[in-house]
Design a protein around this motif. Sequence first.
Motif, PDB file in Angstrom:
ATOM      1  N   ALA A 422       0.828  -1.208   0.000  1.00 17.67           N
ATOM      2  CA  ALA A 422       0.000   0.000   0.000  1.00 17.67           C
ATOM      3  C   ALA A 422       0.864   1.260   0.000  1.00 17.67           C
ATOM      4  O   ALA A 422       0.600   2.207  -0.750  1.00 17.67           O
ATOM      5  CB  ALA A 422      -0.929  -0.010   1.215  1.00 17.67           C
ATOM      6  N   LEU A 434      -1.052  -1.196  -5.553  1.00 16.63           N
ATOM      7  CA  LEU A 434      -2.324  -0.982  -4.867  1.00 16.63           C
ATOM      8  C   LEU A 434      -3.324  -2.082  -5.209  1.00 16.63           C
ATOM      9  O   LEU A 434      -4.096  -2.519  -4.349  1.00 16.63           O
ATOM     10  CB  LEU A 434      -2.897   0.384  -5.227  1.00 16.63           C
ATOM     11  N   ASP A 435      -3.320  -2.534  -6.452  1.00 13.58           N
ATOM     12  CA  ASP A 435      -4.216  -3.625  -6.835  1.00 13.58           C
ATOM     13  C   ASP A 435      -3.885  -4.899  -6.055  1.00 13.58           C
ATOM     14  O   ASP A 435      -4.790  -5.626  -5.609  1.00 13.58           O
ATOM     15  CB  ASP A 435      -4.115  -3.894  -8.336  1.00 13.58           C
ATOM     16  N   ARG A 438      -5.179  -4.417  -2.515  1.00 17.63           N
ATOM     17  CA  ARG A 438      -6.643  -4.590  -2.444  1.00 17.63           C
ATOM     18  C   ARG A 438      -7.019  -6.072  -2.532  1.00 17.63           C
ATOM     19  O   ARG A 438      -7.885  -6.556  -1.792  1.00 17.63           O
ATOM     20  CB  ARG A 438      -7.315  -3.832  -3.578  1.00 17.63           C
ATOM     21  N   ALA A 441      -6.355  -7.721   0.770  1.00 19.74           N
ATOM     22  CA  ALA A 441      -7.335  -7.349   1.790  1.00 19.74           C
ATOM     23  C   ALA A 441      -8.672  -8.053   1.551  1.00 19.74           C
ATOM     24  O   ALA A 441      -9.311  -8.548   2.495  1.00 19.74           O
ATOM     25  CB  ALA A 441      -7.518  -5.839   1.805  1.00 19.74           C
ATOM     26  N   GLU A 442      -9.096  -8.114   0.299  1.00 14.58           N
ATOM     27  CA  GLU A 442     -10.329  -8.841  -0.029  1.00 14.58           C
ATOM     28  C   GLU A 442     -10.207 -10.300   0.403  1.00 14.58           C
ATOM     29  O   GLU A 442     -11.126 -10.873   1.004  1.00 14.58           O
ATOM     30  CB  GLU A 442     -10.586  -8.778  -1.537  1.00 14.58           C
ATOM     31  N   LEU A 483      -3.680   0.922   3.822  1.00 16.15           N
ATOM     32  CA  LEU A 483      -4.398   0.840   2.556  1.00 16.15           C
ATOM     33  C   LEU A 483      -5.467   1.921   2.468  1.00 16.15           C
ATOM     34  O   LEU A 483      -5.677   2.511   1.395  1.00 16.15           O
ATOM     35  CB  LEU A 483      -5.023  -0.551   2.412  1.00 16.15           C
ATOM     36  N   TYR A 484      -6.129   2.216   3.576  1.00 13.57           N
ATOM     37  CA  TYR A 484      -7.095   3.314   3.591  1.00 13.57           C
ATOM     38  C   TYR A 484      -6.401   4.640   3.291  1.00 13.57           C
ATOM     39  O   TYR A 484      -6.879   5.443   2.468  1.00 13.57           O
ATOM     40  CB  TYR A 484      -7.807   3.383   4.945  1.00 13.57           C
ATOM     41  N   THR A 487      -5.549   4.873  -0.447  1.00 11.92           N
ATOM     42  CA  THR A 487      -6.627   4.866  -1.436  1.00 11.92           C
ATOM     43  C   THR A 487      -7.786   5.783  -1.103  1.00 11.92           C
ATOM     44  O   THR A 487      -8.551   6.161  -2.003  1.00 11.92           O
ATOM     45  CB  THR A 487      -7.196   3.443  -1.596  1.00 11.92           C
ATOM     46  N   GLU A 489     -10.311   4.721   0.412  1.00 16.81           N
ATOM     47  CA  GLU A 489     -11.485   3.847   0.358  1.00 16.81           C
ATOM     48  C   GLU A 489     -11.888   3.446   1.780  1.00 16.81           C
ATOM     49  O   GLU A 489     -11.169   2.739   2.480  1.00 16.81           O
ATOM     50  CB  GLU A 489     -11.161   2.621  -0.497  1.00 16.81           C
ATOM     51  N   TRP A 492     -11.747  -0.015   3.981  1.00 22.10           N
ATOM     52  CA  TRP A 492     -10.535  -0.526   4.631  1.00 22.10           C
ATOM     53  C   TRP A 492     -10.387   0.091   6.016  1.00 22.10           C
ATOM     54  O   TRP A 492      -9.932  -0.569   6.948  1.00 22.10           O
ATOM     55  CB  TRP A 492      -9.309  -0.244   3.777  1.00 22.10           C
TER      56      TRP A 492
END
Length: 584
Positions: A422, A434-435, A438, A441-442, A483-484, A487, A489, A492
């Motif tokens: 991240a 970043l992908d 993500r 994390a998923e 990660l938050y 991004t 997003e 997260w």
Amino acid sequence: MPNRLAESTSPYLLQHADNPVDWYPWGAEAFAEAARRDRPVLLSVGYSSCHWCHVMAHESFEDPATARTMNELFVNVKVDREERPDVDAIYMNAVQALTGRGGWPMTVWLTPDAEPFYAGTYYPAEDRHGMPSFRRVMAAVADAWDHRRAGVAEQATNLAGAIDRYLPATDEAPATAQFTGAYQAYLAAFDRDEGGLGGAPKFPQEPTIEYLVRVADEPWAPEARSMAFATLEAMANGGLQDHLGGGFFRYAVDGRWRIPHFEKMLYTNAQLARLYLRAWQLGAPDSFRDTAERTLDYIAADLTDPAGGWYAAEDADSEGVEGKFYVFDVDEFRAAAGEDAGVAAAIFGVTDAGNFEGANHLYLARSVSDVAAAHGSEPDDVAAATDRATRQLLKVRSRRVRPGLDDKVITAWNGLALRSFAEAGAVLNEPRYLDAARANAEFVLSELVVNGRLRRSWAKGTVSSVGGFLDDYAAYAVGLFTLYMATGEVRWYRAAEDLTRSIPNLFSGSAGLHQTAADAERLITRPKDQMDNPLPSGSSLAAEALLWLSLYTGDGDLAGLAEQTIREGGRLIESYPTAVGHLL
């Protein structure tokens, strides 16, 4: 016939499923059998990529005569230290109390009540170098159990008491005096010629480097930046880095970073990638950024499950030989490098004599400019020749039998890697990092959370029954916060908040935050996880996660718990600062 380990999800336990030893996994069944037979438990602890674990397995656990002795005298229990760090921590304390040192494979004899009374590490098949053979030690332990039971009981009671002690918290959080003292301790241990702390064997000690990087601009730490940069440069140029395939090995057996112990661990590479990137941000040369990218690319290429998790490690051995995958004899090197062999040999330190058991492990022996001057060539031409040779050498190496892969996904180590991917995605504006973050994390939030609780590990589509430990919750929370931040997003952040708020509910106890959850299996003591070497401890990561959430929410109780956790490590900061770099 497979033994009881055949149903395990641990790659390490599965390696022993066909031993003639009548292994049990850790659990109540083994100790009930020991009580029924009135025999000690022989506890053997290791991990999949451990070279000496493989050696002892081949010498002893695969030998029918040795196995018969083990089965007759003891109830034998095999544990993966990466899957059960709580069991490992408790009995490693016993090994260190008895011998003054530790390591793996760890061999401990326990009473049927799980109290240790004798312990060691690797035992050879035959007496050698002053070490007693495994069978001789087993006979002595069994004789003591059968004929000197009172002494065994006294030793077990004393050891159980010794490992059930915690350092008291300090009255105040660390201040400038403690930070300065830690820096001075690092400075005193610093190897000014080769970088790193101390001599051989030489470990990266990533949390220590992180501390030096974080205090690089403090007036009381004038050499912190140069110490960190010199260590990182020496490791990148030496044989600790895989100059063909990327990534770092776990440690060097020599003091010059030339010859590694060849296993590659996810936690090593996750931490070092982040440190090289951070040092580049602080003014280190572009080669540091390149090293960070190569390290992350190694994780992406060789340690990534298609589902999104990151694997634990690659072994040191292939075809039963340590380092065989990585080294070249001089003729093979020349044939692979072709017309570029002369230049490449000068760059990578390749000689007829070799540097590892007659073969050559590659390191950066000379710079491109030095080799260009020596050959009367242009630096660009030398760099191009080196690149061509590297591609050809990698092609040859790719046809070899790869080292064994520990394809276990460990939540805490994935949290460290999540943070690195991240941060790199944000700092370098690199979408593929970043992908990958993500996707991880998923994966973790869908596969390793069961009934709202985090689990320790996953392998081959199956989640472990072992519940998450403090470092799993804390490391993954820190990774999700990162990660938050990278991004924006919010999902997260929400997941990180949930994990962080679980920490005091699950892990608080009589001595602050413990390694195991309050409702976890009862062991002879409830351990704490406070040492930051070679990776951040559960306690220091928990303090960090709690501080992040307190800053986001303004929740003073979280900040207070974070400070309390830091004060619980205060005695370690004062006495053993090299062991608590991340806490510092």
